[in-house]
Design an enzyme around this catalytic site. Structure first.
Site, PDB file in Angstrom:
ATOM      1  N   GLU A  31       0.260  -0.979   0.233  1.00  0.00           N
ATOM      2  CA  GLU A  31      -0.200  -0.104  -0.016  1.00  0.00           C
ATOM      3  C   GLU A  31       0.874   1.430   0.005  1.00  0.00           C
ATOM      4  OE1 GLU A  31      -3.708  -0.051   2.765  1.00  0.00           O
ATOM      5  OE2 GLU A  31      -3.805  -1.747   2.721  1.00  0.00           O
ATOM      6  N   CYS A  49       4.364   7.898   0.181  1.00  0.00           N
ATOM      7  CA  CYS A  49       4.480   6.904   1.338  1.00  0.00           C
ATOM      8  C   CYS A  49       4.598   5.921   0.700  1.00  0.00           C
ATOM      9  CB  CYS A  49       3.501   7.388   2.638  1.00  0.00           C
ATOM     10  SG  CYS A  49       3.697   6.446   4.191  1.00  0.00           S
ATOM     11  N   CYS A  56       3.878  -6.037   8.834  1.00  0.00           N
ATOM     12  CA  CYS A  56       5.356  -5.434  10.098  1.00  0.00           C
ATOM     13  C   CYS A  56       4.878  -6.414  11.130  1.00  0.00           C
ATOM     14  CB  CYS A  56       4.905  -3.475  10.030  1.00  0.00           C
ATOM     15  SG  CYS A  56       5.551  -3.267  11.267  1.00  0.00           S
ATOM     16  N   CYS A  60       2.487  -2.424  16.720  1.00  0.00           N
ATOM     17  CA  CYS A  60       2.069  -1.076  17.737  1.00  0.00           C
ATOM     18  C   CYS A  60       0.453  -1.082  17.813  1.00  0.00           C
ATOM     19  CB  CYS A  60       2.796   0.125  17.062  1.00  0.00           C
ATOM     20  SG  CYS A  60       4.446   0.494  17.154  1.00  0.00           S
ATOM     21  N   CYS A  63      -2.020   0.967  15.388  1.00  0.00           N
ATOM     22  CA  CYS A  63      -1.669   0.529  14.205  1.00  0.00           C
ATOM     23  C   CYS A  63      -2.231   0.133  12.944  1.00  0.00           C
ATOM     24  CB  CYS A  63       0.036   0.676  13.662  1.00  0.00           C
ATOM     25  SG  CYS A  63       0.369   0.858  12.084  1.00  0.00           S
ATOM     26  N   CYS A 295      -2.313   8.256   7.990  1.00  0.00           N
ATOM     27  CA  CYS A 295      -0.736   7.761   9.705  1.00  0.00           C
ATOM     28  C   CYS A 295      -1.844   6.439   9.961  1.00  0.00           C
ATOM     29  CB  CYS A 295       0.158   8.436   9.587  1.00  0.00           C
ATOM     30  SG  CYS A 295       1.293   8.296  11.199  1.00  0.00           S
TER      31      CYS A 295
HETATM   32  S1  SF4 Z   1       3.287   2.333  13.374  1.00  0.00           S
HETATM   33 FE1  SF4 Z   1       2.544  -0.008  12.281  1.00  0.00          FE
HETATM   34  S2  SF4 Z   1       3.911   0.278  10.276  1.00  0.00           S
HETATM   35 FE2  SF4 Z   1       4.559   1.779  11.614  1.00  0.00          FE
HETATM   36  S3  SF4 Z   1       6.477   0.048  12.887  1.00  0.00           S
HETATM   37 FE3  SF4 Z   1       4.352   0.002  14.642  1.00  0.00          FE
HETATM   38  S4  SF4 Z   1       3.092  -1.224  13.971  1.00  0.00           S
HETATM   39 FE4  SF4 Z   1       4.399  -1.106  12.250  1.00  0.00          FE
END
Ligand code: SF4
Length: 316
Positions: A31, A49, A56, A60, A63, A295
């Protein structure tokens, strides 16, 4: 650039922000987001971006990508291809904007803030930066490239070495800070349990800085988590002595988010408090929220929670 044109599998538009998805193997998709930067003249240039991984491993909690788990790292080709498609392979939906001679977007800036932790795929990311900044190729100015990290200490050190090389001195680094102290940061960013704030601060201090290079701390403001006035004071205390700007980003709710977006007044008050502390602070304007292009909102609902955490890159 000898890359075959790959049509996006989907394009989603929210106002002037455009998200596009590219197929990679195994039915997975990258993406990328084309973000407008309006100029006083009424013209637009664009920031792209880019993703460095599909999914990932960092997890987090705020996210969307973090909820997917890691599928795999992208190859150099798949990273560079995102720029190629943005410039040459999209249906341009904004007739009043400047286009490239081929009808695509005029991309002037690249940020590694899409899906993935760039430092977990750093060899490919740095090779992609070499290509993106090649004046005989895509010719993106290296001062217009920013790599964002969750705070991987070893990756920050290696990037610091990379930018000592001639031609790459102005590549920017952004740190996803997001919390005023270890307790809050560990509760929303699992990486903080192994690489806590003291180690991160040392890495930021040691990172080579030049008058023209940018070091930026990003702070996603989440209601009820990290948005209090005393949190602003603590963050400024943490950043004191590091030449660094603070970029406050109103939280963009992910799917099934436990938190709403913050009120504008809360964001403005946090920014004002940081400025009153003497910290250079900017507020990022929200773009692309309804297309899940803002974001922290990139990610594929269908593949959430499939966790393949092989960090290796599958060939060139
Ligand atoms: S914010 Fe999202 S993409 Fe960035 S490191 Fe944390 S989990 Fe991964």
């Amino acid at each position: 650039m000898a890359l075959p044109p790959t049509p996006p599998t989907r394009q989603l538009v929210d106002d002037r922000t455009l998200k596009f998805l590219l197929s990679v193997d195994e039915g997975l998709e990258t993406e990328s987001v084309v973000i407008p930067m309006p100029h006083r003249t009424g013209r637009f240039s664009r920031t792209l971006c880019v993703s460095s991984q599909v999914g990932c491993a960092m997890g987090c909690t705020f996210c969307e990508t973090g909820q997917m788990g890691l599928m795999r790292s992208l190859t150099v080709r798949e990273i560079v291809q995102q720029l190629h498609v943005a410039r040459f392979g999209l249906t341009h939906p904004f007739p009043d904007e400047t286009r490239t001679p081929t009808g695509g977007f005029d991309i002037t800036n690249i940020v590694f803030m899409g899906m993935g932790e760039p430092m977990d795929n750093l060899d490919a990311v740095l090779q992609a930066v070499r290509i993106l900044c090649d004046m005989n190729g895509p010719a993106i100015g290296c001062s217009r490239v920013t790599i964002s990290t969750v705070g991987r200490i070893e990756g920050i050190r290696r990037l610091g070495e990379f930018i000592q090389q001639h031609g790459f001195r102005r590549v920017g680094l952004a740190i996803s800070l997001n919390a005023p102290n270890d307790e809050i940061r560990s509760s929303i960013m699992p990486i903080n349990r192994s690489e806590p704030l003291a180690a991160l601060r040392q890495a930021m201090t040691d990172f080579p800085k030049r008058p023209t290079s940018a070091l930026c701390a990003e702070y996603v403001l989440i209601p009820g988590v990290n948005d209090r006035p005393e949190h602003a004071d603590e963050v400024c205390q943490f950043l004191r002595g590091i030449r660094c700007s603070l970029n406050v980003i109103p939280y963009n709710p992910r799917r099934e988010s436990p938190w709403p977006a913050p009120a504008d007044e809360t964001v403005d008050a946090f920014v004002a408090r940081a400025i009153a502390n003497g910290q250079f602070t900017k507020r990022r304007r929200t773009k692309g929220r309804t297309a899940m292009a803002a974001c922290g909102q990139l990610g594929n609902e269908r593949v959430r929670k499939r966790k393949f955490v092989d960090l290796s890159t599958p060939g060139p």
